[in-house]
Design a protein around this motif. Structure first.
Motif, PDB file in Angstrom:
ATOM      1  N   ALA B 181      -0.092 -20.212  17.639  1.00 45.34           N
ATOM      2  CA  ALA B 181       0.337 -20.915  18.858  1.00 45.34           C
ATOM      3  C   ALA B 181       0.237 -20.001  20.077  1.00 45.34           C
ATOM      4  O   ALA B 181       0.171 -20.471  21.216  1.00 45.34           O
ATOM      5  N   LYS B 182       0.243 -18.687  19.831  1.00 47.82           N
ATOM      6  CA  LYS B 182       0.099 -17.717  20.923  1.00 47.82           C
ATOM      7  C   LYS B 182      -1.345 -17.227  21.015  1.00 47.82           C
ATOM      8  O   LYS B 182      -1.631 -16.230  21.691  1.00 47.82           O
ATOM      9  N   ALA B 183      -2.238 -17.928  20.314  1.00 49.12           N
ATOM     10  CA  ALA B 183      -3.682 -17.644  20.365  1.00 49.12           C
ATOM     11  C   ALA B 183      -4.019 -16.204  19.994  1.00 49.12           C
ATOM     12  O   ALA B 183      -4.839 -15.551  20.643  1.00 49.12           O
ATOM     13  N   CYS B 184      -3.365 -15.713  18.942  1.00 55.01           N
ATOM     14  CA  CYS B 184      -3.712 -14.373  18.450  1.00 55.01           C
ATOM     15  C   CYS B 184      -3.431 -14.255  16.964  1.00 55.01           C
ATOM     16  O   CYS B 184      -2.809 -15.140  16.362  1.00 55.01           O
ATOM     17  N   HIS B 185      -3.932 -13.180  16.365  1.00 56.56           N
ATOM     18  CA  HIS B 185      -3.791 -12.940  14.921  1.00 56.56           C
ATOM     19  C   HIS B 185      -3.452 -11.477  14.677  1.00 56.56           C
ATOM     20  O   HIS B 185      -4.071 -10.585  15.272  1.00 56.56           O
ATOM     21  N   SER B 186      -2.525 -11.239  13.777  1.00 51.84           N
ATOM     22  CA  SER B 186      -2.101  -9.863  13.486  1.00 51.84           C
ATOM     23  C   SER B 186      -3.234  -9.056  12.864  1.00 51.84           C
ATOM     24  O   SER B 186      -4.007  -9.569  12.050  1.00 51.84           O
ATOM     25  N   VAL B 187      -3.342  -7.802  13.275  1.00 51.02           N
ATOM     26  CA  VAL B 187      -4.393  -6.907  12.777  1.00 51.02           C
ATOM     27  C   VAL B 187      -3.788  -5.725  12.028  1.00 51.02           C
ATOM     28  O   VAL B 187      -4.172  -5.434  10.893  1.00 51.02           O
ATOM     29  N   VAL B 188      -2.847  -5.047  12.670  1.00 49.15           N
ATOM     30  CA  VAL B 188      -2.286  -3.838  12.070  1.00 49.15           C
ATOM     31  C   VAL B 188      -0.886  -3.644  12.646  1.00 49.15           C
ATOM     32  O   VAL B 188      -0.583  -4.123  13.750  1.00 49.15           O
ATOM     33  N   LEU B 189      -0.020  -2.970  11.886  1.00 48.32           N
ATOM     34  CA  LEU B 189       1.384  -2.804  12.291  1.00 48.32           C
ATOM     35  C   LEU B 189       1.689  -1.365  12.656  1.00 48.32           C
ATOM     36  O   LEU B 189       1.078  -0.440  12.100  1.00 48.32           O
ATOM     37  N   CYS B 190       2.676  -1.215  13.504  1.00 49.95           N
ATOM     38  CA  CYS B 190       3.182   0.128  13.760  1.00 49.95           C
ATOM     39  C   CYS B 190       4.687   0.097  14.041  1.00 49.95           C
ATOM     40  O   CYS B 190       5.098  -0.061  15.182  1.00 49.95           O
ATOM     41  N   PRO B 191       5.485   0.229  12.974  1.00 46.02           N
ATOM     42  CA  PRO B 191       6.926   0.409  13.191  1.00 46.02           C
ATOM     43  C   PRO B 191       7.164   1.727  13.922  1.00 46.02           C
ATOM     44  O   PRO B 191       6.499   2.727  13.643  1.00 46.02           O
ATOM     45  N   LEU B 192       8.097   1.709  14.861  1.00 41.65           N
ATOM     46  CA  LEU B 192       8.461   2.900  15.644  1.00 41.65           C
ATOM     47  C   LEU B 192       9.964   3.122  15.531  1.00 41.65           C
ATOM     48  O   LEU B 192      10.728   2.161  15.470  1.00 41.65           O
TER      49      LEU B 192
END
Lengths: 218, 218
Positions: B181-192
């Motif tokens: 719905a936000k016109a994007c797709h997850s690629v990679v994560l970075c917890p900080l």
């Protein structure tokens, strides 16, 4: 934030605003050995998934080869005029042999016994087994893009200009650099050096979408 | 190198040696607003091909959502225990509409007339026209990996721990965060956040292949 941390944060943002994709390098200025060693070390320290470092970094300073590579980059001047051209290359295949080599090296650095090495290697072997060759090649290329981010950040911190480049003939680069014989393939380029005084791109305002557009808070 | 440059180079390498893929975060420690703002700004300033910034950065601090995302990351603890979870996402499609939007924005920032804007946009339109959809999706994901490199470098400079993660259920992340719905797709994560005092990974020797293995000088 402590005052020291504030200063460091300000410097970081200043450096990142200073950098830009340099279109014209000063062909007469070379990066000194000490500065280049720091950049190379930052590149070597880049993160990669599982720590597998599926990459080779080709550092080209030979003027004749740089000229050939410039031609193979659709005649863009940067590979020829920069001080050091970095070709970020993925290893030809992340396979069991690479995993074995890596696990041996981890064992050596961390002084692991064979049981611990086997436990460590098992997960990586599963990754190789369960991921098709083509997907592992894409994965290895992705890791080169992470390294590019480290490289660009380090160069900016050290006042060295850079120009990330995807527009080049990969097959020609691989052929000129004899990369298949070195079991790797070019992914992305990063000429490094110093901007020419007449590169008018240096003076253009940086274009970044605002936080309100690119950041979604949840 | 001047003494000031030497100090900066040493600090850069020290920071990069300090960082590691944090396996266990201290769930009680949060990144302060000023520090996070600097990291977010570094991320926003990341380089991308053509400057197209084909990304969204989802910053997750909601504890309930973080818990769900942790479960969708094969129950790894970092998305749940970190202070700020960054999901680097590619926009759903780098299409003519994105190019038009970008070129309009460039024109606004750099005060370009319509002729200059058209010249600028032509190259980008050709890129969109001549690159198949799937290849442009891969290309957009690659740019997210560059941003990840900037993010990890910035976090290290500011003493913030991070853990780049590819091991998560992308479809589940997209669903939980409502990304289509936000016109994007997850690629990679970075917890900080900040490492837990008992994350024994923090004390392990860093494993990087030597320069003699990963650097090829030409």
């Amino acid at each position: 934030m402590t005052p020291a941390e504030s200063t460091k944060a300000e410097e970081l943002i200043k450096d990142l605003n200073w950098r830009y994709a340099t279109k014209k390098f000063d062909a007469t200025r070379k990066i000194d050995a000490e500065t280049f060693a720091a950049i190379e070390e930052a590149l070597r320290l880049s993160a990669s998934s599982y720590g597998l470092q599926p990459w080779k970094f080709i550092v080209v300073t030979d003027p004749e080869i740089k000229k050939q590579l410039s031609a193979a980059a659709y005649n863009q001047s940067q590979p020829g005029d920069c001080s050091h051209l970095i070709v970020l290359a993925r290893i030809a295949r992340v396979d069991q042999a690479h995993v074995d080599h890596y696990v041996d090296f981890v064992g050596q650095v961390r002084n692991l016994d064979s049981e611990k090495k086997a436990a460590y290697g098992g997960m990586l072997t599963n990754f190789v087994k369960n991921t098709p060759d083509a997907a592992r090649d894409v994965w290895a290329a992705n890791q080169c893009y992470i390294a590019l981010g480290f490289l660009l950040s380090a160069a900016a911190a050290l006042g060295v200009d850079a120009c990330p480049m995807e527009g080049f003939d990969k097959a020609a680069f691989d052929r000129i650099l004899d990369l298949p014989a070195k079991a790797c393939h070019s992914v992305v380029l990063c000429p490094l050096g110093y901007r020419s005084a007449d590169d008018h791109y240096a003076d253009l305002a940086k274009v970044r979408f605002p936080v309100s557009e690119v950041v979604i808070s949840v």
